[in-house]
Enzyme design. Sequence first.
Site, mmCIF file in Angstrom:
data_model
loop_
_atom_site.group_PDB
_atom_site.id
_atom_site.type_symbol
_atom_site.label_atom_id
_atom_site.label_comp_id
_atom_site.label_asym_id
_atom_site.label_seq_id
_atom_site.Cartn_x
_atom_site.Cartn_y
_atom_site.Cartn_z
ATOM 1 N N GLU A 22 26.095 8.778 59.352
ATOM 2 C CA GLU A 22 24.788 9.426 59.346
ATOM 3 C C GLU A 22 24.639 10.550 60.364
ATOM 4 O O GLU A 22 23.595 10.672 61.006
ATOM 5 C CB GLU A 22 23.692 8.376 59.557
ATOM 6 C CG GLU A 22 23.640 7.374 58.440
ATOM 7 C CD GLU A 22 22.607 6.294 58.649
ATOM 8 O OE1 GLU A 22 22.332 5.559 57.697
ATOM 9 O OE2 GLU A 22 22.084 6.180 59.779
ATOM 10 N N GLU A 39 25.863 1.771 52.846
ATOM 11 C CA GLU A 39 24.908 1.071 53.707
ATOM 12 C C GLU A 39 23.611 0.863 52.950
ATOM 13 O O GLU A 39 22.683 1.659 53.028
ATOM 14 C CB GLU A 39 24.650 1.847 55.003
ATOM 15 C CG GLU A 39 23.996 1.007 56.058
ATOM 16 C CD GLU A 39 23.862 1.732 57.375
ATOM 17 O OE1 GLU A 39 22.729 1.842 57.861
ATOM 18 O OE2 GLU A 39 24.885 2.179 57.909
#
Length: 875
Positions: free
Chosen positions: A183, A269
């Site tokens: 991320e 995720e």
Amino acid sequence: MSKATTRVRLALLPTALAMGGLSVSAEALAQTITIDGTGSGRTYEGIGAVSGGGGTSPLLMDYVEPQRTQILDYLFRPNYGAALQELYVEVGGDGNSTQGSELSHMHTKTDENYYRGYEWWLMEQARARNPAIFLDATAWSAPAWVGNGNFWSQDTADYLSKWIKGAKSAHGLDIDYVGCRNEKGNNESWVKLFRTTLDSNGLTNVGIHAFDNWGSTSWTWATDMNTDATLKAAVYAIGSHTTSSYGSTKGTPPPANVIAIGKPMWDTEEHVYEHGFQCAIDIVGAFNFNYVNSKITKTIYWYLITAFYSNEPFYDNTMAVASSPWSGNYTINPALWGYAHVGQFTKTGWKYLDAASGTFSGGGNYVTMMAPSGGDYSFIAQTSGAKATQNITFNVSGGLSTGAVSVWRSNATTQFEKQASVTPVNGSFSVALDANSIYSISTTTGQQKGAASPPAAADFPFPYYETYDHYGDPKSVGYRPYYDNDIAGGFEIFTRPDGNGQCLRQVVSQPAQSWAPESNPYTVVGNTAWTDYEVSADISIETTSGWASLLGRVNSTGSGYGTNPNGYYMTLSPSGACSLYAAPTAGAIATGQATLAAGSWHNMKLVFQGTSIKGLVDGTQVLSATDSKYSKGNVGLGTAAKTTALFDNLIVNTVNGAKPAPTVFVQDGQSPPDGGAGGSTGSGGTTGSGGAGGASGTGGTTGTGGTTRTGGSTGPGGATGTGGIAAAGGTTRTAGTTANGGVSGTGGTTRTGGSPTGTGGNTVTGGNTGAGGIIANGGVSGTGGTTRTGGTGGTAGVAGNGGSTGQSNAGSTGAGSSASGSSCSIVRTSDNDHRVGWLLFATFVATAMLRRRSSRASTRQDRAVPSHGFGHRGR
């Protein structure tokens, strides 16, 4: 419906059912699904979970037998519990990445140590139980030296490559996939550099997934692969986070033009932050949605298990809670059986059947997968939101099994319960699916519901006296004291420079490139319900500036995207200046000045009694305050940023109580956690022709068979076996694809701990008041230690076909069989894609919390999926 149709459960469907004012016809609740073995669909690559992203598993390694084995079996053992098919771990980077920080294998550019932390042990345990499990990893954080603060650098490519090679050389572990960074954006030039670096290090069979971000922009870079052949060859799988809308987050599925690229697509995720059975049904709902709506072939959930303190963020959002190793107590949540409905009925390398995957007309969704050979198939469904029973008729054809079909169901009352089996007649049968339930309908057998019983919960030991002298070789416990949780920075068991035994050292001298905003280094330990007590520790500050800190009544360690604690802490600088803070408030609530006697070691103490707080240095009170902000919490140790310090003789005691005896740890009386490791040399072909790698090792777990793993991406790899536990079959892994060469592996190592003893520092007295420091936080230590035995690899398997550049094809080889139970043969095939992960949450001053996760895909038939990986989680 044919009279030949057989029902698992007879359900009379009235012409109309009155529900909430709506009239639902029997026809609307009936549906026919054709399961045709000749149908098209993508290769299934697995269901998994993240350990890390960050610091989510530290207390798991501290459990002792038999509970340690029970928990691990629930997570990884085939046909027992969740039966996870991928474990995605964090590459420790000395910085916070949600719950806490994990130790790096390279604190500096010249430092390498592949025994720090607990992820190595956890990967060994996973593969010992399931030799076919994929291992994936990614970085959330990295030490400051990496790229001189620029993560997208050659330093990082080397740093991650060394971690992958260290997994093999130190633990006999072949890493299947690796992510780029969790991320933190995209860098297409860097991923090509990373692919070149992996290949030059002989890691051609490690697949990269990219870029593991979340939201609509997480997909935009992927279309560049249509015009950039080098980028396309570098990336095995396209990874993104929270791609479904089940649970607490609104997902972002891939657009059609990204699906059309044809690369494997992974949700690296997924977030399902719920409790009870709702968590279980939404785990299955998200899994099904990802394929039906997005052609995502691997779903990985953040996070694996709650094995940290309850005052840390996102507590108990998982399949199990293991946060009481001192008592052995743990809890299996209904969510675990949601994973089991997938993991126990499928194998990576199976094929989705598109025509038999979709959405029920009455509510819920479903997918169907078939084995590459043998005719087995499994249908996985959930009926969340349905208002009534739905009658489903199945027509089976195309060479699939016409034998008996088992049916397993979960609902809010009972999870993972076997129903009456059904035998198709003329290839047809029907099942009545209850509303708000999970179903697995399959021709496979051998599933079971694990049923170990944990002991009752008990409080954290009190009084508590940690000397750090009982660990023997710190490597045996991953350099982590029992029960410690590092929140920021890194705390390691260390030999005292004065020769008086061992101590704890905060080792991070420069703030890491952390995934999340973080405070100064600190670690926590103890009972979060402690109220009135005194906590003390000997400290020695190694730097000429900065300070060390002692924490108490810590009732929160931050939001996850930010690590400032809620609690009190006292700082001591080399000049003797002291300050007391009620974090996260910046201003000191009391200051003082200690007169430090000669010597580098000094004793700090905090005393909490009602609203009264006192601070002492070397037995002399130097500050006091009256404050009611925090009434309970555990304790901690910490330093200022850029400060390294030593800590010893941590004592938590009753106020004015006599000095207690050192705490006796049950862990010291047992052998270190067992790990499995095998290793062997693989051989590969040259570009354009694949070689078969590898060798068979031993592995498996009681009642499970051996597996065959084939695959890899952008090159052939060698094979390795994995360590085993009771009565298991062998495994063979082969890989082949573009580029060249297998990777040679080495056997595992055996590590044992000793128990030398030592004594703590000296006591000196001080006095006088003065001014003191600024907000500090403490760090936490992890747990470790294991005994690992390495297998050796013989040669096995047959060469697979090589792919062309940018593709990988796997050879096949026979599978081992187990001593008891069914055998499982696993084949891995690898496409050119990586998996990505995403996690999103919001807290801490209205800032969205990110998560990380990434992994690289390898497809396995019968358990096949390419292996690569790095993972983190975000919010």
